[in-house]
Design a protein around this motif. Structure first.
Motif, mmCIF file in Angstrom:
data_model
loop_
_atom_site.group_PDB
_atom_site.id
_atom_site.type_symbol
_atom_site.label_atom_id
_atom_site.label_comp_id
_atom_site.label_asym_id
_atom_site.label_seq_id
_atom_site.Cartn_x
_atom_site.Cartn_y
_atom_site.Cartn_z
ATOM 1 N N THR A 154 0.832 -1.198 0.000
ATOM 2 C CA THR A 154 0.000 0.000 0.000
ATOM 3 C C THR A 154 0.869 1.252 0.000
ATOM 4 O O THR A 154 0.665 2.177 -0.800
ATOM 5 C CB THR A 154 -0.887 0.029 1.258
ATOM 6 N N ILE A 155 1.853 1.257 0.906
ATOM 7 C CA ILE A 155 2.720 2.430 1.009
ATOM 8 C C ILE A 155 3.423 2.687 -0.313
ATOM 9 O O ILE A 155 3.391 3.797 -0.860
ATOM 10 C CB ILE A 155 3.775 2.216 2.130
ATOM 11 N N LEU A 156 4.032 1.629 -0.862
ATOM 12 C CA LEU A 156 4.818 1.817 -2.086
ATOM 13 C C LEU A 156 3.929 2.211 -3.254
ATOM 14 O O LEU A 156 4.341 2.973 -4.131
ATOM 15 C CB LEU A 156 5.599 0.541 -2.413
ATOM 16 N N THR A 157 2.703 1.692 -3.274
ATOM 17 C CA THR A 157 1.811 2.061 -4.367
ATOM 18 C C THR A 157 1.575 3.561 -4.381
ATOM 19 O O THR A 157 1.698 4.226 -5.421
ATOM 20 C CB THR A 157 0.469 1.321 -4.230
ATOM 21 N N TRP A 158 1.260 4.110 -3.217
ATOM 22 C CA TRP A 158 1.002 5.551 -3.162
ATOM 23 C C TRP A 158 2.271 6.352 -3.455
ATOM 24 O O TRP A 158 2.221 7.358 -4.163
ATOM 25 C CB TRP A 158 0.389 5.943 -1.822
ATOM 26 N N LEU A 159 3.381 5.858 -2.922
ATOM 27 C CA LEU A 159 4.631 6.568 -3.197
ATOM 28 C C LEU A 159 4.955 6.511 -4.695
ATOM 29 O O LEU A 159 5.449 7.482 -5.278
ATOM 30 C CB LEU A 159 5.779 5.962 -2.388
ATOM 31 N N ALA A 160 4.670 5.361 -5.319
ATOM 32 C CA ALA A 160 4.957 5.235 -6.742
ATOM 33 C C ALA A 160 4.123 6.220 -7.553
ATOM 34 O O ALA A 160 4.626 6.894 -8.458
ATOM 35 C CB ALA A 160 4.695 3.807 -7.210
ATOM 36 N N VAL A 161 2.832 6.312 -7.201
ATOM 37 C CA VAL A 161 1.963 7.247 -7.934
ATOM 38 C C VAL A 161 2.490 8.667 -7.761
ATOM 39 O O VAL A 161 2.614 9.432 -8.720
ATOM 40 C CB VAL A 161 0.512 7.128 -7.439
ATOM 41 N N LEU A 162 2.829 9.011 -6.501
ATOM 42 C CA LEU A 162 3.338 10.351 -6.237
ATOM 43 C C LEU A 162 4.646 10.585 -7.001
ATOM 44 O O LEU A 162 4.854 11.643 -7.609
ATOM 45 C CB LEU A 162 3.560 10.504 -4.721
ATOM 46 N N THR A 163 5.514 9.591 -6.992
ATOM 47 C CA THR A 163 6.811 9.735 -7.657
ATOM 48 C C THR A 163 6.641 9.937 -9.157
ATOM 49 O O THR A 163 7.270 10.793 -9.774
ATOM 50 C CB THR A 163 7.676 8.488 -7.391
ATOM 51 N N MET A 164 5.757 9.127 -9.753
ATOM 52 C CA MET A 164 5.520 9.285 -11.191
ATOM 53 C C MET A 164 4.925 10.655 -11.491
ATOM 54 O O MET A 164 5.279 11.302 -12.480
ATOM 55 C CB MET A 164 4.583 8.174 -11.689
ATOM 56 N N ALA A 165 4.019 11.090 -10.604
ATOM 57 C CA ALA A 165 3.393 12.396 -10.825
ATOM 58 C C ALA A 165 4.447 13.493 -10.738
ATOM 59 O O ALA A 165 4.543 14.345 -11.629
ATOM 60 C CB ALA A 165 2.290 12.627 -9.794
ATOM 61 N N VAL A 166 5.250 13.458 -9.676
ATOM 62 C CA VAL A 166 6.266 14.488 -9.499
ATOM 63 C C VAL A 166 7.238 14.476 -10.664
ATOM 64 O O VAL A 166 7.490 15.491 -11.309
ATOM 65 C CB VAL A 166 7.034 14.270 -8.175
ATOM 66 N N ILE A 189 3.919 -5.317 -17.266
ATOM 67 C CA ILE A 189 3.305 -6.646 -17.325
ATOM 68 C C ILE A 189 3.386 -7.316 -15.957
ATOM 69 O O ILE A 189 2.414 -7.912 -15.467
ATOM 70 C CB ILE A 189 4.025 -7.519 -18.378
ATOM 71 N N ALA A 190 4.547 -7.178 -15.302
ATOM 72 C CA ALA A 190 4.719 -7.825 -14.002
ATOM 73 C C ALA A 190 3.692 -7.300 -13.011
ATOM 74 O O ALA A 190 3.073 -8.073 -12.274
ATOM 75 C CB ALA A 190 6.132 -7.597 -13.486
ATOM 76 N N VAL A 191 3.473 -5.986 -13.019
ATOM 77 C CA VAL A 191 2.582 -5.421 -12.014
ATOM 78 C C VAL A 191 1.130 -5.752 -12.342
ATOM 79 O O VAL A 191 0.298 -5.961 -11.459
ATOM 80 C CB VAL A 191 2.821 -3.901 -11.847
ATOM 81 N N VAL A 192 0.828 -5.884 -13.634
ATOM 82 C CA VAL A 192 -0.531 -6.295 -14.001
ATOM 83 C C VAL A 192 -0.761 -7.734 -13.546
ATOM 84 O O VAL A 192 -1.802 -8.065 -12.980
ATOM 85 C CB VAL A 192 -0.753 -6.174 -15.528
ATOM 86 N N GLU A 193 0.252 -8.571 -13.756
ATOM 87 C CA GLU A 193 0.061 -9.967 -13.361
ATOM 88 C C GLU A 193 0.013 -10.141 -11.858
ATOM 89 O O GLU A 193 -0.557 -11.113 -11.370
ATOM 90 C CB GLU A 193 1.164 -10.831 -13.985
ATOM 91 N N ALA A 194 0.594 -9.181 -11.135
ATOM 92 C CA ALA A 194 0.481 -9.240 -9.684
ATOM 93 C C ALA A 194 -0.865 -8.692 -9.223
ATOM 94 O O ALA A 194 -1.137 -8.649 -8.026
ATOM 95 C CB ALA A 194 1.623 -8.467 -9.037
ATOM 96 N N GLY A 195 -1.699 -8.251 -10.179
ATOM 97 C CA GLY A 195 -3.049 -7.834 -9.812
ATOM 98 C C GLY A 195 -3.230 -6.346 -9.580
ATOM 99 O O GLY A 195 -4.251 -5.922 -9.062
ATOM 100 N N HIS A 196 -2.251 -5.535 -9.987
ATOM 101 C CA HIS A 196 -2.396 -4.088 -9.783
ATOM 102 C C HIS A 196 -2.687 -3.401 -11.106
ATOM 103 O O HIS A 196 -1.876 -2.630 -11.610
ATOM 104 C CB HIS A 196 -1.138 -3.506 -9.152
ATOM 105 N N LEU A 197 -3.842 -3.713 -11.658
ATOM 106 C CA LEU A 197 -4.161 -3.191 -12.994
ATOM 107 C C LEU A 197 -4.227 -1.671 -12.995
ATOM 108 O O LEU A 197 -3.696 -1.017 -13.886
ATOM 109 C CB LEU A 197 -5.485 -3.782 -13.470
ATOM 110 N N TYR A 198 -4.858 -1.106 -11.961
ATOM 111 C CA TYR A 198 -5.045 0.343 -11.978
ATOM 112 C C TYR A 198 -3.731 1.092 -11.836
ATOM 113 O O TYR A 198 -3.541 2.154 -12.401
ATOM 114 C CB TYR A 198 -6.049 0.767 -10.899
ATOM 115 N N LEU A 199 -2.832 0.502 -11.079
ATOM 116 C CA LEU A 199 -1.511 1.124 -10.959
ATOM 117 C C LEU A 199 -0.825 1.145 -12.319
ATOM 118 O O LEU A 199 -0.233 2.156 -12.721
ATOM 119 C CB LEU A 199 -0.682 0.331 -9.934
ATOM 120 N N ALA A 200 -0.948 0.039 -13.060
ATOM 121 C CA ALA A 200 -0.330 -0.015 -14.381
ATOM 122 C C ALA A 200 -0.957 1.021 -15.309
ATOM 123 O O ALA A 200 -0.264 1.697 -16.072
ATOM 124 C CB ALA A 200 -0.483 -1.409 -14.967
#
Lengths: 661, 484
Positions: free
Chosen positions: B277-289, B402-413
């Motif tokens: 959860t933490i890394l997901t939010w940080l990843a979104v923030l990092t990509m945005a920044v 692809i890896a993150v989609v297969e891990a079930g994080h479609l929206y993150l991808a």
């Protein structure tokens, strides 16, 4: 029987034109015109010689089937690239490469001085490559690749003179109409993969009988149909587009906007026959669907008859021949539809020679009269261009089906096959269409021929000074093709024994599959050996062809009043035919205008108003800019702000985890 | 009296580290005796060190994990592969420095510091233990602080170094604080043992573990510039000498992400739900920044700093996927990133106008007309950074997505996909300058055969990895096999 052909030799056949096309296409700007055409001609002539060599080997019983590499592999979906070489393939290869070689040579004269000279050569070589892939491939994938590639080059070549608006419109029309057919074609191929799990011919063909006995059926729209029928009909819709069958025939006459060598090569001899080739190639599938065969027959018959009627009154020399092409393609489909695939391919081959000849001869004429294509402004040209006159006469006789020229042998067989097949109203319709078509064919061919070379001299003054026989590079290919148009029929019927019933002595052998119950050739033999008069069956077509010629001679050999009087008496019919049954107008009203209006609506309201102005400028770009500014504002350059951001970050994460528990 | 045995530690796996350490010191000394006109030799020696160390690492590489120094050092394919990337980063960094640092005094120190930094990174990649991790991290960090501020007389450079140092100290504090919590709960510094300890920790230790994890992650996030711990990056990138910027964009990121993977896979697997959860939010923030702020930049170095942040955000998808494909994807990402980023920096260093380094975006105007070769290479690097198929950068993104989609994080991808579309804008803008704008000031290129070779090699690598990504992906998958 099992000798394998040399892989290297087979690969070289498509590779030579491809290499030539690439060299000339990529480096044409740096090459002299002469060098470019030598490269392309060398490539295609090389392919033609190799094809003849392969043909001889196949005649001795050699064949080839194999994959070279895997183009794509995705789970269960495997796309191999390979070749399947048998009798059916080699006859196509030989026809394609020989006609292409003649057209290449002819092009030197015809396109001389054109600014796009090298580009043209590169395109036609690339086209030859694509066509070879189409016929030599061993899977639906290679078929599709070749199919789309020839379509692309057809588009590029119709629009070759891209500065002419008509050429662009015609190119687009050809492309779009073909898209309609290709939609069906793609669905057919996908259905093949869905049901058979493979796209290789050999595996699919082997699985068909078992598959049919399972009796899979599906609902499509409101019809219940066998899966095999669905597949065949979908594929045949593709063939209708490519081979210009009613109602998808409208693009072919317009494609005459392209340079004449293209009309000869692509829009008469090779590409447009791809549909016929496909049906014959897939005979192990079509044979299992009575419905699909009936559809092939009916569509072919309607096209054969309808386009012949339009050809009766056209005044553009190339359009007459173009409608004749549609009509003759209809004949070929009738042959396939009544299960006489070998005869269909036979007609394809003879047609390739005489139709290419007619087009190239027409091109020679057009060249002489300063690019005018209207036969009303020609006449008496035989005095000026004897070589063109003689060769075109051979082509016209072959097309009309006069023995011993090529068309007679193949066309006669089609009519006889349709006569004896016995599919109820379907084969009756086919028989009468192709039989009456013969009269019209002979009539429009010789009408065009007489108006061009005989009749009165109606050439405008300013053109007359220019009239001359074409150079050798033009007339020599005409003569080569004239030889083909003269003897191909006799050769096919007597040496290759195409009408032969036994698979053992028939040239096509096992490359074409026909059910015994369907085989019209078998029945034809029975009928001919039975007692009783079947004069009409054997000579009916010839009588009608001669009658057609005679009528044309009577009306057009000299200038007479009959054509005008006839047109005045039946003015309605005349206008109806002259306007090509109003197919274009119908398409315009029913499909094109609504589609354009709908498109305009989406463009103006959907794209411009909603997406561009609303979403992009308001939403996305606004959001990006706002976000960007916020980010920039955060980057103050103050170290305590940065440290603060880090501490806040940790604090927020911890708070989240603590609250979550 | 019990007998104390003190067997000699197994030093064989550490030979590359020892070699780099000895060479770093030797160059420092040797440089003192070099005459002024031959100062370049210390750079050549440093390059040779990287090459020899790479050879040694390759020689030692084996599919097994080898523990040495009583569990304070590990040599496995993962570490070996990461070290090769680090050597390459250092090597290119030195090549880019050759011309740039020609007129600077004390270049021996400079190259020696780069090697010490490299040594720190090497130790990080081989750390199975918080102590080694911290040791390597600090060694690397101290060297980079100094290198960023190397041009002491340039205000911007000193300021950047000081900021970097202060914030880095804060981050180290976070890291140590996090480690101390984990040590408190589990009583060990060893990754694997700590991981078992966490898995078996009682409910009463939960809060301590959360604190430990957040501080630990925050400390590591700082090193690889994950938002909101990224703020030092643009300033340090802009202030540092350009070759150091290039150097910092590869090696430390490789080492940082390797450590990230080891910690996530060995220490924190029991807390996967929380850290995901933490890394997901940080990843979104990092990509945005990374992707949004880059648009606003006029300075190419700052732009590339944000671009690094954006790319780390994409690479984080591999961490979040937390499976073999994801971790291998991170390595693929770093491999491709090494070439495309180094190539871009090489072009930036080559670009000079009237003796002044081109740093603004408009400085690229008209490059295609003057030097079509450089323009083409820069175009390839930028297209690759933007992730256009079929260049290396496409596959880097493809593999982690692809890896993150297969891990079930479609929206993150999908989010990442959107940000990569936004990101394409600022890369393509540079191409617009290069190809469509008129030249305003005459170019004056720093001609150097080695630099040109670097541009050529990296450009070919970007294209080759794009056309034939298979071997690289297979190697990365093999390298990750001991981790998961």
């Amino acid at each position: 029987m099992d000798t394998m052909l040399s892989t290297t030799e087979l690969l070289a056949i498509p590779a030579l034109p491809l290499a030539a096309a690439l060299i000339v296409g990529l480096f044409g700007w740096a090459l002299k015109e002469k060098v470019s055409h030598i490269i392309c001609i060398a490539g295609v002539v090389g392919a033609a010689l190799l094809s003849v060599h392969v043909f001889m080997q196949v005649l001795d019983g050699a064949s080839f089937y194999g994959n070279f590499w895997t183009w794509m592999l995705s789970g269960r979906f495997v796309v191999p690239v390979g070749m399947m070489i048998d009798q059916l393939t080699v006859i196509m290869m030989m026809t394609v490469t020989i006609v292409s070689a003649c057209v290449h040579i002819y092009t030197i004269g015809y396109m001389h001085g054109d600014p796009g000279y090298t580009r043209f050569f590169s395109y036609i070589s690339a086209f030859t490559f694509s066509m070879l892939v189409l016929v030599m491939g061993n899977s639906f994938f290679t078929l599709f690749f070749g199919w789309e590639a020839v379509g692309l080059f057809s588009y590029l070549l119709i629009g070759f003179w891209f500065k002419r608006e008509n050429a662009n419109v015609a190119a687009m029309k050809a492309f779009i109409v073909n898209r309609v057919g290709d939609f069906g074609f793609a669905i057919g191929i996908l259905a093949v993969w869905y049901y058979f799990g493979t796209v290789e011919y050999k595996e699919v063909f082997a699985a068909v009988p078992q598959f049919v006995s399972q009796g899979d059926s599906l609902h499509f729209l409101s019809w219940q149909m066998d899966a095999i029928t669905f597949i065949c009909i979908a594929l045949f819709i593709g063939a209708m587009g490519k081979s210009a069958q009613v109602p998808l025939h409208v693009w072919l006459p317009d494609s005459m906007e392209g340079p004449t060598p293209i009309s000869a090569l692509i829009h008469a001899a090779t590409m447009v026959t791809a549909g016929v080739f496909m049906v014959a190639r897939l005979s192990p599938m079509f044979e299992f669907s009575e419905t699909a065969l009936a559809m092939v027959t009916v569509v072919g018959a309607i096209t054969a008859w309808l386009c012949a009627t339009i050809g009766l009154v056209q005044n553009d020399i190339k359009r007459v021949i173009a409608y004749s092409t549609c009509s003759q393609l209809g004949y070929m489909f009738v042959a396939c539809g009544v299960s006489a695939y070998s005869v269909g391919i036979f007609h394809l081959m003879t047609h390739a020679y005489f139709k290419a000849l007619l087009f190239l001869a027409a091109g020679s004429v057009i060249h002489a009269v300063m690019a005018d294509q209207d036969i009303r402004r020609m006449g008496q040209l035989r005095k000026y261009m004897p070589a063109t006159y003689i060769t075109m006469l051979i082509g016209a006789l072959a097309l009309s089906g006069i023995p011993p020229f090529a068309g007679f042998w193949s066309k006669d067989l089609i009519i006889e096959a349709a006569a004896v097949r016995g599919m109820g109203w379907v084969s009756e319709l086919a028989y009468w269409s192709v039989l009456t078509g013969v009269f019209m064919t002979a009539f429009y061919t010789f009408r065009m021929f007489f108006l061009t070379f005989h009749n009165s001299d109606r050439v405008p003054e300013e053109t007359r000074a220019h009239l001359h026989e074409s150079p050798k590079v033009i007339t020599v290919p005409l003569m080569i093709l004239a030889i083909g148009a003269a003897v191909a029929g006799w050769w096919g019927a007597n040496i290759l024994n195409i009408p032969g019933v036994e698979t053992a002595n028939n040239f096509f052998g096992n490359s074409i599959f026909v059910m015994e119950a369907h085989n019209p050739l078998l029945r034809l033999e029975e009928v001919e050996h039975s007692a009783g008069g079947h004069f009409w069956l054997e000579y009916g077509a010839l009588v009608l062809a001669l009658a057609g010629m005679a009528t044309a001679w009577f009306m057009y050999f000299r200038e007479t009043v009959y054509p005008a009087r006839l047109a005045a008496t039946f003015s309605g019919v005349h206008r109806f035919l002259l306007n090509k049954w109003w197919f274009d107008e119908m398409n315009w009203k029913i499909f094109i205008m609504p589609a354009r209006n709908f498109g305009t609506f989406l463009w103006k309201k959907g794209d411009l108003a909603m997406i561009d102005r609303g979403l992009i400028h308001g939403g996305i770009i606004g959001g990006v800019i706002a976000g960007m500014n916020r980010m920039r504002a955060a980057q103050t350059g103050m170290v305590y702000h940065y440290a603060f951001a880090m501490v806040i970050g940790v604090f927020v994460l911890l708070t989240y985890l603590v609250l979550k528990g | 009296m019990t007998q104390v045995t003190f067997p000699l530690p197994d030093v064989i796996p550490l030979i590359p580290e020892m070699f780099v350490a000895v060479m770093a010191m030797a160059i420092l000394l040797w440089d003192l005796f070099l005459p002024k006109e031959r100062k370049q030799w210390s750079a050549y020696a440093a390059m040779a060190t990287c090459a020899v160390a790479a050879a040694l690492t390759l020689k030692l590489a084996s599919p097994d994990s080898v523990n040495a120094f009583y569990g304070f050092f590990i040599l496995d394919p993962f570490a070996s592969y990461a070290k090769l990337l680090i050597y390459a980063g250092t090597f290119f960094g030195i090549v880019l420095s050759l011309d740039y640092m020609k007129d600077e005094p004390n270049t021996g120190e400079y190259y020696s510091l780069m090697l010490f930094g490299t040594l720190g990174m090497m130790l990080m990649t081989s750390a199975p233990n918080f102590v080694t991790l911290y040791l390597g991290l600090e060694l690397m960090a101290l060297c980079t602080y100094v290198l960023v501020g190397y041009q002491r007389d340039v205000l911007r450079s000193s300021e950047a170094a000081l900021k970097y140092f202060i914030l880095g100290s804060l981050a180290s504090g976070f890291l140590l604080y996090g480690i101390s919590f984990i040590y408190g709960v589990t009583g060990t510094f060893d990754f694997a043992k700590a991981g078992i300890g966490i898995a078996h920790a009682g409910a009463d230790a939960h809060m301590a573990l959360m604190l430990g994890m957040v501080f630990l992650l925050a400390g590591m996030c700082f090193k690889v510039s994950i938002a909101p711990f990224h703020m030092w990056t643009p300033d340090a990138y802009e202030g540092a000498p350009t070759p150091i910027t290039a150097f910092m964009s590869i090696g430390p990121k490789v080492a940082g992400l390797v450590i990230f993977i080891r910690v996530l896979a060995d220490v924190l697997p029991a807390l996967q739900v929380d850290y995901t959860t933490i890394l997901t939010w940080l990843a979104v923030l990092t990509m945005a920044v990374g992707n949004l702020a880059a648009i606003a930049q006029r300075n190419i170095k700052r732009m590339l700093a944000y671009s690094t942040i954006g790319h780390i955000g994409f690479a984080m998808l591999g961490l979040i996927a937390a499976n073999a494909d994801g971790y291998a994807g991170v390595l693929v990402y770093l491999t491709v990133y090494l070439f495309m980023n180094m190539g871009a920096f090489a072009i930036i260093i080559l670009m000079r106008r009237e003796g002044i380094q081109g740093e603004l975006l408009d400085d690229f105007a008209g490059l295609s007309r003057v030097r079509p070769g450089y323009a083409l290479a820069m175009g390839l690097f930028l297209f690759s950074l933007a992730g256009i198929p079929f260049l290396g950068g496409f596959w880097a993104k493809y593999v982690v997505f692809i890896a993150v989609v297969e891990a079930g994080h479609l929206y993150l991808a999908l989010t990442a996909l959107l940000f990569s579309a936004v990101g394409a804008f600022y890369y393509l803008r540079v191409i617009k300058y290069i190809y469509f704008d008129e030249e305003r000031v005459a170019f004056d290129f720093a001609e150097s055969r080695l630099m040109q070779a670097t541009v050529a090699v990296t450009a070919i690598a970007v294209v080759a990895l794009g056309l034939f990504p298979g071997p690289m992906i297979d190697i990365c998958k093999a390298a990750i096999s001991n981790i998961i």
